[in-house]
Design an enzyme around this catalytic site. Sequence first.
Site, short mmCIF file in Angstrom:
data_model
loop_
_atom_site.label_atom_id
_atom_site.label_comp_id
_atom_site.label_asym_id
_atom_site.label_seq_id
_atom_site.Cartn_x
_atom_site.Cartn_y
_atom_site.Cartn_z
N ASP A 203 0.83 -1.20 0.00
CA ASP A 203 0.00 0.00 0.00
C ASP A 203 0.87 1.25 0.00
O ASP A 203 2.08 1.17 -0.20
CB ASP A 203 -0.94 -0.03 1.20
CG ASP A 203 -2.29 0.60 0.90
OD1 ASP A 203 -2.31 1.82 0.67
OD2 ASP A 203 -3.31 -0.10 0.91
N ASP A 213 -1.79 1.07 18.71
CA ASP A 213 -2.57 0.08 17.97
C ASP A 213 -1.87 -0.37 16.68
O ASP A 213 -2.28 -1.35 16.07
CB ASP A 213 -3.96 0.63 17.64
CG ASP A 213 -5.01 0.12 18.62
OD1 ASP A 213 -4.61 -0.44 19.66
OD2 ASP A 213 -6.21 0.29 18.36
N HIS A 243 -3.02 5.92 3.77
CA HIS A 243 -3.95 4.85 3.42
C HIS A 243 -3.39 3.49 3.83
O HIS A 243 -4.12 2.62 4.33
CB HIS A 243 -4.18 4.91 1.91
CG HIS A 243 -5.16 3.93 1.36
ND1 HIS A 243 -4.81 2.65 0.97
CD2 HIS A 243 -6.48 4.06 1.09
CE1 HIS A 243 -5.87 2.03 0.49
NE2 HIS A 243 -6.90 2.85 0.55
N ASN A 257 -6.06 -4.64 24.02
CA ASN A 257 -5.19 -3.76 24.81
C ASN A 257 -5.95 -2.57 25.36
O ASN A 257 -5.35 -1.56 25.73
CB ASN A 257 -4.01 -3.28 23.95
CG ASN A 257 -4.45 -2.43 22.77
OD1 ASN A 257 -5.63 -2.39 22.43
ND2 ASN A 257 -3.50 -1.76 22.14
N ALA A 359 -7.64 -6.44 -9.38
CA ALA A 359 -8.71 -7.30 -8.86
C ALA A 359 -9.22 -8.28 -9.90
O ALA A 359 -9.60 -9.41 -9.57
CB ALA A 359 -9.86 -6.43 -8.36
N TYR A 361 -7.53 -9.71 -12.28
CA TYR A 361 -6.53 -10.67 -12.76
C TYR A 361 -6.85 -12.07 -12.24
O TYR A 361 -7.33 -12.25 -11.11
CB TYR A 361 -5.14 -10.27 -12.28
CG TYR A 361 -4.54 -9.08 -12.99
CD1 TYR A 361 -5.03 -8.65 -14.22
CD2 TYR A 361 -3.47 -8.40 -12.44
CE1 TYR A 361 -4.48 -7.57 -14.87
CE2 TYR A 361 -2.91 -7.30 -13.08
CZ TYR A 361 -3.42 -6.89 -14.30
OH TYR A 361 -2.87 -5.81 -14.94
N SER A 413 -11.34 -0.29 -0.62
CA SER A 413 -10.07 -0.38 0.12
C SER A 413 -10.29 -0.90 1.53
O SER A 413 -9.45 -1.61 2.08
CB SER A 413 -9.39 0.99 0.19
OG SER A 413 -8.75 1.30 -1.01
#
Length: 747
Positions: A203, A213, A243, A257, A359, A361, A413
């Site tokens: 990405d 986190d 992103h 946590n 996507a 492929y 995404s």
Amino acid sequence: MTSYLRNKIIYSLAGIVVSIGVVGLTAVPAASEPSGDASPPAELTIPSTEAASADPAGDQVVIQDDGLTTVVATGPADIAPAAVVSGGLHGLAVQRNVAVHSGAGASVVMVRTADPEGTIAAMEASGLYRTVGLDYPVQPLLTSPPNDPYLNYSNPSQLGQWGLRNDQGNSAWGSNGRIGSRFVSAWPLVGGNATTTKIAVVDTAFPASNHPDLAGIVQKYDTADNDANVRLPASVTNQANFHGAAVSSIIGAVTNNSNALAGAAYDTQVLFYKTMFDSTALQGGENMDNGAVAAAVRRASADGAKVINMSLGSSCIPSAYWSYDPLYQAIQDVVKAGVTVVASAGNWAEEGNPLGCPASYPGVIAVGATNPNGTRAAFSEYNQYVDIAAPGVDIWTMTNNPVGSSYSMQGTSAAAPHVAAAAGLLKRTNPSLTPAQVERILLYTAQDAGTFGWDSQFGWGILDATKALQFANNPNGARPVSTTFVPHARQVAVSPDLNGDGRGDLLVRDSMSATVNGSAGAAQSKLLVYPFTASATLGSPIYAGVGWGNLTVYGPGDWSGDGKADVMATNSSGDLYMYRGAGNGTLTGSGVRVGWGWTDYRIIPSGDMNGDRKADLLAIHNPTGDLWLYPGDGAGSFRSRVKVGNGWQGFELYAAGDLNGDGRGDILSVQRSTGDLYRYLGRGGGFFATKLKVGNGWNGFQLASGASLDGDRYSDIVGLSPDWTLYYYKGLGGGQFATKKQIGNGF
């Protein structure tokens, strides 16, 4: 996996309604019913036919993912499995699929079989059992979820991490909860060591600062700038550049946590690969180089990743030149090496083209996005390459922009990392799974949505992590069920233009009956919109949702005054709801209650009946036969009602729109006892001229009118016959119609 199974059936809706308004029922002076008679035009006369048969009834069918169905019986105590088989099941090859649980003087016998109807018949004929039938599902109790606050929002108005939760139970059908991907109940099923399986995210980049986190994400390499630093300079503050961090947090946020998010992959190791140039980010750009993405895919495989997520892509078309793309080649190689590849389907919100690459492929699991109510997100691409869908709207992520923050993102995404996380949990639980087996499990255990089976909007359905983990050690058990679905349109209605093409559309409220190997069961009712084409045929149906079984649907036009046609519906309690149209054939948000007390009324969405250019309603009061006009105020409510007729017992009334082109709304009615069809031309103020008989033989037909389906100035008629054949009658002006044209069957 490229999916080609297409069942042309119906769609569905689960709208959650909100009460905000009241309809006043005001007494007004009476008016006379229009009267008169005339000979019918021959072209509209339809021969009488027998009444339609009732919908097939039956218990709910439980479809097991291994292609078998469970037959359950109450039998004698302590009966042995061998005795069950000897009781007439020898030829059905089910002995290894028999389970017996005895107690309290009787037994429960369960038989897993590919031939449920034959098994039931044989067991009934044996005389050993009190009852024999198909099994039905119950939901298991769950362990306590992690303590991350965004996961555990209890206020229904707060979405939190709805995409991971189980609010809908174990099925999307008929759900009143938010339809998430059921990770919470999947986590207790995860096996293996957290470090044995690695999930890679390819990405954009990470921000300069860190956050608790995101501490578990292993920052591997920058294939754009060719160094080990996946973070952007501190001066970069554009959210889109982070992103990659947002997508990574959906999969791998540190869980349990007491801080912000839970990661869908629950402590499974996540690797991150940066593919955005620092210079691009510093200049405010958001693009990545295809070569950097391809390089990251190969590095991830070399580093031991077993799943790769790519929430990125570009529009493309099917091409012989795909094989020249380095990303295409990288994907083919890593898949052969045992890596599962997941990618976003795209955010172009168009059917068919453009496609999203990578996507589309071969070897890639293409993921579309859904809303909390289980409908396709408005932006989500849909085409023949979509394999599965996952939550992609209002998804909480951790971006660290600029010093530590969370935000709600939407897009395919956000949907893809849910699927990648589930794939990683499968590989962690059973490392021997091949990419094809991982894909098989994910697709064939998905929560069915849209049309039954595969469809272009949802692929095989909405991700179900819990059901997928149940098949981690039995990949071949997950398989598409052999099921036949027979549609039965409970209602057809005509609406003014719902999808913005200038033509009216057909609304179908459908109750489907499911048949598994010949055994009838039940399925949920769906609502869909069939656009009418310029050639007077039905276009591809647009999914509007599930859960419309107890609603009666109306298409009044633009009731809310926003320039887009709306849908209205009443429930069995007499509540009236408005569903705002989105202008593209779908509905936006939940229904808004705009009235109640309609139990004793038959509503007719009549368009503009009083000449004020606002949509109105007509309604027959069943006990008295009085006809009332409810003028719309153009803002989603009513003005005081007006009585415009009486004596309507025994008639079915239908909105007809403008039949003669004079700008006034007209109506049609069918006399139940004779099947005769009458036309009433509007003369202003909600009143009507003398009736004219324009047809006969309409007994048993569903009639729908109220708009021009072909886009001219005259309203048309659609009629659904008792044998589920759909006919179209083009309006010619003057209240006349062309010869019927068949436009569908099997409805």
